[in-house]
Enzyme design. Structure first.
Site, PDB file in Angstrom:
ATOM      1  N   ASN A 191       5.614  75.730  36.286  1.00 55.95           N
ATOM      2  CA  ASN A 191       6.773  76.222  35.549  1.00 55.95           C
ATOM      3  C   ASN A 191       6.822  75.538  34.189  1.00 55.95           C
ATOM      4  OD1 ASN A 191       9.206  77.145  34.600  1.00 55.95           O
ATOM      5  ND2 ASN A 191      10.462  76.178  36.156  1.00 55.95           N
TER       6      ASN A 191
ATOM      7  N   CYS B 115       4.288  67.672  34.684  1.00 57.84           N
ATOM      8  CA  CYS B 115       4.755  68.761  33.831  1.00 57.84           C
ATOM      9  C   CYS B 115       5.206  68.248  32.453  1.00 57.84           C
ATOM     10  CB  CYS B 115       5.852  69.563  34.539  1.00 57.84           C
ATOM     11  SG  CYS B 115       6.119  71.209  33.831  1.00 57.84           S
TER      12      CYS B 115
ATOM     13  N   HIS C 154       3.069  71.175  39.598  1.00 58.42           N
ATOM     14  CA  HIS C 154       4.078  70.486  40.391  1.00 58.42           C
ATOM     15  C   HIS C 154       3.557  70.112  41.774  1.00 58.42           C
ATOM     16  CE1 HIS C 154       7.715  71.050  37.833  1.00 58.42           C
ATOM     17  NE2 HIS C 154       6.948  72.005  37.321  1.00 58.42           N
TER      18      HIS C 154
ATOM     19  N   GLU D 131       4.975  68.254  43.894  1.00 56.13           N
ATOM     20  CA  GLU D 131       6.078  68.225  44.872  1.00 56.13           C
ATOM     21  C   GLU D 131       6.333  69.607  45.464  1.00 56.13           C
ATOM     22  OE1 GLU D 131       8.100  69.689  41.255  1.00 56.13           O
ATOM     23  OE2 GLU D 131       6.544  68.210  41.668  1.00 56.13           O
TER      24      GLU D 131
ATOM     25  N   SER E  86      13.975  72.899  35.099  1.00 54.37           N
ATOM     26  CA  SER E  86      13.003  73.368  34.111  1.00 54.37           C
ATOM     27  C   SER E  86      13.305  74.782  33.632  1.00 54.37           C
ATOM     28  CB  SER E  86      11.581  73.314  34.689  1.00 54.37           C
ATOM     29  OG  SER E  86      11.173  71.976  34.882  1.00 54.37           O
TER      30      SER E  86
END
Length: 359
Positions: free
Chosen positions: A288, A246, A331, A333, A45
């Site tokens: 992000n 995202c 995110h 994860e 990203s």
């Protein structure tokens, strides 16, 4: 190496270069993450961006073999206040300078990262270049102003061919818009049989794989740069459960009729509070992204807003009112970052079970 960072807006920062002795340019962004620089460096990203670390000391635990989020970094450069020359950690295999030299990446240390961050907050993301200290400033500034914005971010980082991470559980097709390995790890931890496909894969090709669910990954850049993905999403919506993260979240929203806009300086870091509107609980999240979904535009769609960012009240999640489909802007994860939102992968497993039982 004496280097300098030159911004399109005219500011110049003198510092010491590290890594490969090459010039590099990209959009300058900042992240508030205190740790996890290895995961950040290897996060797709960050494609096309020069990243400023707001935490002052970077590199103190070195680089190891286990914490990468992709094989080849796609970021353009790194900016730090102080670079640690002698990392101390039992897993460390090399220092940051050595890793950057190995990957041909350029960085700059010793500049006032607090001042740079304030400039980005005031002016937004700006183009910049890390160059040798002897280069003429005005020539670089003119060059940066004349250059058109780069838009081929997803095309750069997405896999070119499909590949599998086989297991015995539910079959999940992961559409790669710049997927982090953390997503594959979390699905694998739940015994999912994963097939990763390029961003250009059509709905027909995905449905031919007969998946139990479809995951739409994170990725860099502007979601409107991949209009073909919207047709793919519309083609699988209602036929198989979908979970977006995202970039995947933004693309689901666009495919259902919402709009997106560019944030002034984006959300990047591991300390962003997000409110779940369904439970009224707050999670600290890793983020992000440069773009966000317009909350107002959701009102005329079949999507309902499920999460908002507490820092600026922007949208952070949606769920489809009719079909088995949900997504979040942050995110879950969490690589790097807090694991507060990890439960969303379990919700995806439950959604696939419920959909299968209804057939």
């Amino acid at each position: 190496m004496n280097k300098k960072l030159i911004l399109e807006s005219g500011e110049v920062f003198l510092g010491e270069g590290f890594g490969a002795n090459v010039d590099t340019e990209g959009n300058v962004v900042f992240t508030t993450a205190m740790t996890g620089y290895q995961e950040l460096i290897s996060d797709p990203s960050f494609c096309g961006q020069i990243v400023c670390m707001t935490y002052p000391l970077i590199g103190n635990y070195g680089i190891n073999r286990d914490d990468f989020e992709c094989i080849e970094p796609s970021m353009k450069g790194l900016i730090v206040r102080e670079l640690c020359d002698f990392p101390s950690n039992f897993r460390s295999q090399m220092d940051l300078d050595e890793f950057f030299k190995h990957k041909g990446l350029s960085g700059i240390a010793g500049i006032d990262t607090r001042k740079l961050t304030r400039i980005i907050r005031q002016k937004g993301e700006v183009k910049a270049k890390i160059v040798d200290a002897s280069v003429n400033n005005e020539e670089v500034i003119a060059e940066l102003k004349a250059k058109a914005p780069f838009r081929e971010h997803i095309q750069t980082v997405s896999t070119k061919t499909s590949y599998a991470s086989p297991r015995r559980g539910k079959k999940v097709v992961l559409v790669d818009f710049g997927a982090k390995l953390g997503i594959i790890r979390e699905l694998g931890n739940r015994n999912c049989d994963i097939t990763v496909v390029p961003h250009t894969t059509t709905a027909e090709e995905i449905l031919r794989l007969n998946p139990d669910g479809v995951m739409l990954s994170n990725g860099p850049g502007d979601p409107t740069s991949v209009p073909h993905a919207l047709d793919m999403i519309r083609g699988v919506l209602g036929k198989v459960p979908i979970f977006g993260i995202c970039m995947g979240h933004q693309l689901i929203s666009l495919a259902c009729g919402a709009t997106t806009f560019k944030l002034k300086f984006g959300h990047r870091g591991g300390n962003h509070p997000v409110l779940d509107l369904r439970t009224n609980k707050v999670a600290i999240t890793s983020q992000n992204h440069s773009y966000a979904v317009d909350s107002e535009s959701l009102k005329n769609t079949d999507l309902e807003e499920t999460h908002i960012a507490l820092n600026d009240r922007t949208n952070e999640g949606v769920r489809h009112k009719i079909h088995p489909c949900f997504s979040v802007q942050y995110h879950p994860e969490a690589a790097p970052g807090p694991q507060d939102a990890n439960y969303l992968f379990d919700e995806f497993i439950t959604l696939m079970d419920e959909f299968k039982n209804k057939k």
